[in-house]
Design an enzyme around this catalytic site. Structure first.
Site, PDB file in Angstrom:
ATOM      1  N   HIS A  48       6.064  -3.345 -11.131  1.00 24.33           N
ATOM      2  CA  HIS A  48       6.882  -4.283 -10.354  1.00 24.33           C
ATOM      3  C   HIS A  48       6.105  -5.561 -10.048  1.00 24.33           C
ATOM      4  O   HIS A  48       6.674  -6.661 -10.064  1.00 24.33           O
ATOM      5  CB  HIS A  48       7.352  -3.632  -9.057  1.00 24.33           C
ATOM      6  CG  HIS A  48       8.143  -2.390  -9.260  1.00 24.33           C
ATOM      7  ND1 HIS A  48       8.474  -1.536  -8.234  1.00 24.33           N
ATOM      8  CD2 HIS A  48       8.677  -1.830 -10.384  1.00 24.33           C
ATOM      9  CE1 HIS A  48       9.163  -0.518  -8.697  1.00 24.33           C
ATOM     10  NE2 HIS A  48       9.295  -0.677 -10.009  1.00 24.33           N
ATOM     11  N   HIS A  62      17.133  -2.350 -13.080  1.00 22.54           N
ATOM     12  CA  HIS A  62      15.761  -1.966 -12.721  1.00 22.54           C
ATOM     13  C   HIS A  62      14.977  -1.533 -13.953  1.00 22.54           C
ATOM     14  O   HIS A  62      13.772  -1.819 -14.052  1.00 22.54           O
ATOM     15  CB  HIS A  62      15.745  -0.843 -11.687  1.00 22.54           C
ATOM     16  CG  HIS A  62      14.340  -0.525 -11.260  1.00 22.54           C
ATOM     17  ND1 HIS A  62      13.638  -1.297 -10.367  1.00 22.54           N
ATOM     18  CD2 HIS A  62      13.476   0.449 -11.678  1.00 22.54           C
ATOM     19  CE1 HIS A  62      12.418  -0.813 -10.233  1.00 22.54           C
ATOM     20  NE2 HIS A  62      12.291   0.242 -11.018  1.00 22.54           N
ATOM     21  N   ASP A 108      11.398  -3.080 -15.062  1.00 28.17           N
ATOM     22  CA  ASP A 108      10.217  -2.316 -15.477  1.00 28.17           C
ATOM     23  C   ASP A 108       9.711  -2.780 -16.837  1.00 28.17           C
ATOM     24  O   ASP A 108       8.497  -2.928 -17.061  1.00 28.17           O
ATOM     25  CB  ASP A 108      10.553  -0.827 -15.557  1.00 28.17           C
ATOM     26  CG  ASP A 108      10.541  -0.137 -14.203  1.00 28.17           C
ATOM     27  OD1 ASP A 108      10.015  -0.711 -13.232  1.00 28.17           O
ATOM     28  OD2 ASP A 108      11.063   0.999 -14.124  1.00 28.17           O
ATOM     29  N   HIS A 130       8.460   3.631 -19.357  1.00 26.28           N
ATOM     30  CA  HIS A 130       7.126   3.037 -19.358  1.00 26.28           C
ATOM     31  C   HIS A 130       6.307   3.444 -20.579  1.00 26.28           C
ATOM     32  O   HIS A 130       5.710   2.599 -21.254  1.00 26.28           O
ATOM     33  CB  HIS A 130       6.369   3.457 -18.094  1.00 26.28           C
ATOM     34  CG  HIS A 130       7.045   3.066 -16.827  1.00 26.28           C
ATOM     35  ND1 HIS A 130       7.285   1.761 -16.485  1.00 26.28           N
ATOM     36  CD2 HIS A 130       7.544   3.811 -15.803  1.00 26.28           C
ATOM     37  CE1 HIS A 130       7.893   1.712 -15.317  1.00 26.28           C
ATOM     38  NE2 HIS A 130       8.063   2.942 -14.886  1.00 26.28           N
TER      39      HIS A 130
END
Length: 307
Positions: free
Chosen positions: A78, A236, A240, A263
């Site tokens: 973030h 969101h 990321d 991720h």
């Protein structure tokens, strides 16, 4: 031109996964310095950790950086997204613990603080990474791709059984401050059925629905204030991805596509990009190309009011 902050900014909070209090200062740095973390609580050995793709220890729930001495800093995504989205190229981040504070679960408070403090031009051209050929990575659950493009753009798709999430897809250009206006306030989220499992494994200990996370339980949204966007979950995920792609070490000129990506997959994609012969070219940004980079020309009054 490259930029840094006009002066240092202090943040305090708790780590999303550790639940431990942490204080962090984002400090100005010289041109061509890049983004580095320094663990102020590490007194012996190398306390500096570069924010770079080849320092990532793969994790499905956050992005964790580890230097050669084993010193780590986690949940950097973030903050990295905020730096990239504001067009900040150089900074030293001093932090007294192993995890970046989660704040409200989005990038909005970082962005608001950066734009409030102001950026300093450094008189040195930005170097960017132009994607020259498509690179794809995949797993049984999803896939991600970087392909050639004139500037950073993104398409993301998610698909969850929870009725409150379901299937969501969004496509957008990240040029001209779009990250700040459209993505930075979207919060981290999880499913209620996963919360107990994560906590049993020592994760999400600092997560509080409605404070720094959104929890979905079937058709129910546990956030204390409803959703900030009807498609906040996919936004969101894009946030990321912006943060994880920032670990390339320079702005990317290309198109990112993620389908049920996360991720670990985005980091695998960066590794494949740098390892594929002819997949990238380093370019020095002239004024017209600089104008297409994330964060250029963005104003504080464009930050969503939740910050």
């Amino acid at each position: 031109m490259q930029t840094t902050l006009k002066s240092a900014i202090r943040f305090s909070g708790v780590g999303l996964h550790s639940g431990q209090p942490v204080t962090m200062r984002v400090c100005p740095a010289s041109a061509d310095y890049g983004i580095w973390f320094r663990r102020t609580d590490v007194m012996v050995g190398d306390a500096l950790v570069p924010a770079r793709w080849d320092q990532v220890e793969l994790s499905p729930l956050c992005t964790k950086l580890v230097n050669a001495a084993g010193v780590s800093i986690s949940t950097v995504e973030h903050l990295m997204a905020a730096l990239a989205g504001c067009g900040i190229h150089n900074a030293l981040i001093e932090i007294d613990g192993p995890e970046v504070p989660i704040l409200d679960g989005s990038s909005a408070q970082f962005v608001d603080a950066f734009l409030s403090r102001g950026l300093q031009g450094q008189g040195v051209p930005v170097r960017a990474i132009r994607v020259m050929k498509s690179v794809t990575v995949e797993t049984p659950e999803g896939w991600a791709r970087l392909a050639p493009g004139s500037h950073l753009s993104m398409e993301f798709e998610i698909d969850f059984d929870e009725a409150a999430i379901g299937k969501q897809r969004r496509r957008m250009s990240l040029a001209n401050g779009a990250f700040v206006r459209e993505l930075c306030d979207s919060r981290t989220f999880c499913r209620r059925i996963d919360v107990d499992t994560m906590r049993a494994n020592g994760l999400a200990l600092g997560g509080v629905p409605g404070v720094n996370a959104v929890v979905f339980d079937g058709a129910e949204v546990q956030s204390g204030q409803g959703l900030r966007h009807a498609d906040e979950p996919v936004r969101h995920k894009m946030l990321d991805a912006v943060g994880d792609l920032a670990l390339a070490g320079a702005p990317i000129l290309g198109t990112y596509t993620g389908v049920r990506s996360g991720h670990a997959m985005t980091n695998r994609l960066l590794r494949a990009l740098f390892e594929t012969p002819g997949a990238i070219a380093w370019v020095e940004c002239d004024p017209s190309l600089t104008a297409m980079l994330p964060g250029v020309g963005v104003r504080r009054d464009e930050v969503p009011a939740v910050a």
